[in-house]
Design a protein around this motif. Structure first.
Motif, PDB file in Angstrom:
ATOM      1  N   GLN A 178       0.833  -1.197   0.000  1.00  0.00           N
ATOM      2  CA  GLN A 178       0.000   0.000   0.000  1.00  0.00           C
ATOM      3  C   GLN A 178       0.873   1.255   0.000  1.00  0.00           C
ATOM      4  O   GLN A 178       2.091   1.181  -0.006  1.00  0.00           O
ATOM      5  N   MET A 179       0.200   2.410   0.053  1.00  0.00           N
ATOM      6  CA  MET A 179       0.914   3.699   0.045  1.00  0.00           C
ATOM      7  C   MET A 179       1.449   3.998   1.437  1.00  0.00           C
ATOM      8  O   MET A 179       0.901   4.814   2.177  1.00  0.00           O
ATOM      9  N   LEU A 180       2.503   3.280   1.803  1.00  0.00           N
ATOM     10  CA  LEU A 180       3.036   3.401   3.156  1.00  0.00           C
ATOM     11  C   LEU A 180       4.544   3.468   3.128  1.00  0.00           C
ATOM     12  O   LEU A 180       5.198   2.690   2.432  1.00  0.00           O
TER      13      LEU A 180
ATOM     14  N   SER B 123      -5.841  15.069   7.124  1.00  0.00           N
ATOM     15  CA  SER B 123      -5.781  14.010   6.115  1.00  0.00           C
ATOM     16  C   SER B 123      -6.294  14.518   4.776  1.00  0.00           C
ATOM     17  O   SER B 123      -6.914  15.585   4.694  1.00  0.00           O
ATOM     18  N   GLY B 124      -6.067  13.707   3.764  1.00  0.00           N
ATOM     19  CA  GLY B 124      -6.608  13.995   2.446  1.00  0.00           C
ATOM     20  C   GLY B 124      -8.122  13.931   2.448  1.00  0.00           C
ATOM     21  O   GLY B 124      -8.795  14.650   1.701  1.00  0.00           O
ATOM     22  N   THR B 125      -8.662  13.067   3.277  1.00  0.00           N
ATOM     23  CA  THR B 125     -10.116  12.942   3.370  1.00  0.00           C
ATOM     24  C   THR B 125     -10.733  14.254   3.838  1.00  0.00           C
ATOM     25  O   THR B 125     -11.695  14.747   3.239  1.00  0.00           O
TER      26      THR B 125
ATOM     27  N   THR C   8      -4.592   8.416  -9.536  1.00  0.00           N
ATOM     28  CA  THR C   8      -5.611   7.626  -8.835  1.00  0.00           C
ATOM     29  C   THR C   8      -4.947   6.662  -7.868  1.00  0.00           C
ATOM     30  O   THR C   8      -3.815   6.205  -8.095  1.00  0.00           O
ATOM     31  N   THR C   9      -5.677   6.353  -6.807  1.00  0.00           N
ATOM     32  CA  THR C   9      -5.137   5.498  -5.766  1.00  0.00           C
ATOM     33  C   THR C   9      -4.873   4.089  -6.299  1.00  0.00           C
ATOM     34  O   THR C   9      -3.931   3.431  -5.885  1.00  0.00           O
ATOM     35  N   GLY C  10      -5.697   3.634  -7.238  1.00  0.00           N
ATOM     36  CA  GLY C  10      -5.553   2.277  -7.764  1.00  0.00           C
ATOM     37  C   GLY C  10      -4.339   2.118  -8.662  1.00  0.00           C
ATOM     38  O   GLY C  10      -3.450   1.303  -8.389  1.00  0.00           O
TER      39      GLY C  10
ATOM     40  N   ALA D 140      -5.261  15.588  -5.762  1.00  0.00           N
ATOM     41  CA  ALA D 140      -3.874  15.160  -6.001  1.00  0.00           C
ATOM     42  C   ALA D 140      -3.279  14.676  -4.686  1.00  0.00           C
ATOM     43  O   ALA D 140      -2.093  14.869  -4.415  1.00  0.00           O
ATOM     44  N   ALA D 141      -4.132  14.062  -3.851  1.00  0.00           N
ATOM     45  CA  ALA D 141      -3.679  13.587  -2.534  1.00  0.00           C
ATOM     46  C   ALA D 141      -2.456  12.700  -2.708  1.00  0.00           C
ATOM     47  O   ALA D 141      -1.445  12.880  -2.026  1.00  0.00           O
ATOM     48  N   TYR D 142      -2.536  11.754  -3.639  1.00  0.00           N
ATOM     49  CA  TYR D 142      -1.385  10.890  -3.848  1.00  0.00           C
ATOM     50  C   TYR D 142      -0.354  11.524  -4.785  1.00  0.00           C
ATOM     51  O   TYR D 142       0.833  11.574  -4.498  1.00  0.00           O
TER      52      TYR D 142
HETATM   53  C1  LIG Z   1      -5.114   8.627  -0.056  1.00  0.00           C
HETATM   54  C2  LIG Z   1      -6.058   9.359  -0.917  1.00  0.00           C
HETATM   55  C3  LIG Z   1      -7.153  10.058  -0.378  1.00  0.00           C
HETATM   56  C4  LIG Z   1      -7.474  10.023   1.085  1.00  0.00           C
HETATM   57  O1  LIG Z   1      -6.494  10.666   1.819  1.00  0.00           O
HETATM   58  P1  LIG Z   1      -6.201  10.274   3.355  1.00  0.00           P
HETATM   59  O2  LIG Z   1      -5.047  11.150   3.684  1.00  0.00           O
HETATM   60  O3  LIG Z   1      -5.880   8.814   3.380  1.00  0.00           O
HETATM   61  O4  LIG Z   1      -7.414  10.590   4.140  1.00  0.00           O
HETATM   62  C5  LIG Z   1      -7.947  10.772  -1.245  1.00  0.00           C
HETATM   63  N1  LIG Z   1      -7.712  10.776  -2.567  1.00  0.00           N
HETATM   64  C6  LIG Z   1      -6.683  10.105  -3.126  1.00  0.00           C
HETATM   65  C7  LIG Z   1      -6.471  10.161  -4.597  1.00  0.00           C
HETATM   66  C8  LIG Z   1      -5.825   9.366  -2.314  1.00  0.00           C
HETATM   67  O5  LIG Z   1      -4.815   8.671  -2.872  1.00  0.00           O
END
Ligand SMILES: *Cc1c(COP(=O)(O)O)cnc(C)c1O
Length: 455
Positions: free
Chosen positions: A62-64, A121-123, A197-199, A224-226
């Protein structure tokens, strides 16, 4: 690395700061028995042993990854004071640092003016962006791609916004032709794009979406969280157009706790128009408060423009210190991201030439997706899960799986028989620069496991 001497420096500096306030008597209520602390620490060490080796390049799940040691030093330095960035008088120094890093992030994305702040957080950052989207376009919904982070559907629900998931193309990018009719009908006021994208790390065509903004007055939010920090490599390793277009969008979210080397608890939201600050109602009787009538990027203090109240000033200090040493430039933080990008591309080439494993799609960023070669969805699903388990059981490698639909598989591999509605494929996030040198071993381990599991 060199954390220990830095921590010593930090502890000494803190003792100097404390000493200037004169002596006081610590209360015995918090005093601890040295032996008890040692045995509790031993217990903690044992409990923490139950973790996967996120720091090691064999971990590509994962993203860790752990924070940079300098971020830890910065975090500890401020945490010893424990300022709270919800109000100016709760943390003047770290509030100023937050302003500086937010300004630097805004510049990186090409925002001429901005309003923004760090979040937990990104959320939460996305929640704020969608909240502002709702207030800017009352009564209208949002569109996001089916591959957008699940938080958008969830947060739209929370905000009472109608969310319209739209399809993606064969590269995992939002299908803008499917957004057009939603915009024309007035169903949506905002489109959420994803830069990474996260995927699979797909980057939506932000540049092409700008036409929708002009034609329909659509608001554009970029998640652009990731991927956000890959902006530093735009125009060199990555195509310039989608990244540069972010500067003409309305808001952007980036997670320093993903690719900004920070510990968890650090996201960021940035708005291009400082006037959106008017949507945040702030009337706390407890905190220092300057009334404001007009917003400029410098006027409101951070507590007035954040939905969250308490936020760690230490998170701002950690990011500030990190960016002093690894600035937001191609040769600064960019140099930390580049090896992962190169590793992903090289692995994609290796996979493309490999019989036993098939590349699912070309990586745009540092996320590689692939699967054990098989003729049908059902076999691919079982084989992917088996390889994942084999890696974890042996401790030799750690991957993750991504569930893909038959349509998504068909768009990339029309020869694969759709005997199941979805299948898991393997996914590797190469977010550590060490992944590059380790790549051959990682591929070798995954390939060996795939071979040994062949029926
Ligand atoms: C990780 C992620 C989020 C959520 O962010 P958190 O920091 O985990 O709350 C939202 N959007 C994208 C594209 C992400 O990769």
């Amino acid at each position: 690395m060199t954390l220990l001497p830095w921590l010593e420096e930090v502890l000494t500096a803190h003792a100097r700061w404390e000493a200037q306030w004169g002596p006081y008597t610590p209360h015995p209520a918090g005093a601890l028995d040295e032996g008890a602390v040692r045995s509790a620490l031993a217990e903690l060490e044992e409990r923490l042993g139950d973790n996967y080796p996120y720091f090691h390049p064999r971990y590509a799940g994962q993203m860790l990854k752990p924070p940079h040691p300098v971020a830890i030093a910065g975090y500890v330095a401020a945490m010893l004071v424990n300022p709270n960035n919800h109000a100016l008088d709760a943390g003047p120094a770290t509030a100023a640092m937050e302003r500086e890093v937010v300004r630097d992030l805004a510049r990186t994305f090409g925002f001429r003016d901005h309003l923004g702040h760090l979040t937990t957080s990104g959320t939460i950052a996305n929640l704020e962006a969608l909240f502002v989207a709702r207030e800017s376009h009352p009564g209208k919904g949002i569109a996001h791609s089916v591959d957008a982070h699940y938080t958008h559907g969830r947060m739209a629900h929370l905000l009472g916004l109608a969310a319209h998931p739209v399809p993606v193309d064969g590269a995992g990018r939002i299908d803008l032709d499917a957004v057009e009719p939603l915009a024309r009908s007035g169903a949506i006021g905002t489109v959420v794009l994803t830069a990474g994208t996260t995927g699979v790390g797909a980057v939506d065509r932000v540049d092409e979406a700008l036409a929708l903004k002009e034609r329909h007055g659509l608001r554009i939010h970029v998640d652009a969280a990731y991927g956000g920090f890959f902006r530093l490599l735009a125009g060199s390793e990555l195509p310039a157009a989608p990244w540069e277009a972010i500067g003409r969008c309305d808001s952007v979210v980036v997670d320093p706790h993903k690719h900004g080397l920070q510990p968890y608890g650090c996201g960021a939201v940035l708005f291009a128009d400082p006037a959106v600050g008017r949507f945040y109602r702030h009337d706390s009787p407890y905190t220092y408060f300057t009334s404001f009538t007009s917003f400029t990027s410098e006027d409101p203090h951070l507590g007035e423009i954040s939905l969250e109240c308490s936020r760690a000033g230490a998170a701002a200090a950690a990011l500030w210190l990190t960016l002093r040493l690894l600035p937001l430039t191609p040769g600064g933080l960019g140099a930390v991201l580049r090896p992962g990008l190169r590793a992903a591309r090289r692995w994609a080439d290796v996979l493309a030439a490999c019989d036993e494993l098939t590349l699912y799609q070309r990586p745009e960023l540092d996320i590689v997706t692939y699967f054990p070669t098989a003729p049908a969805m059902g076999t691919i699903d079982r084989a992917s899960a088996a390889v994942l388990r084999a890696g974890m059981a042996s401790g030799k490698f750690y991957l993750s799986t991504l569930e893909v639909t038959a349509a998504a598989m068909g768009a990339r591999h029309p020869g694969v028989r759709a005997d199941a509605p979805s299948a898991r494929v393997l996914r590797s996030v190469l977010m550590k620069p060490e992944s590059e040198a380790y790549l051959d071993r990682l591929h070798g381990s995954v390939l060996a496991a795939t071979r040994s599991l062949r029926p």
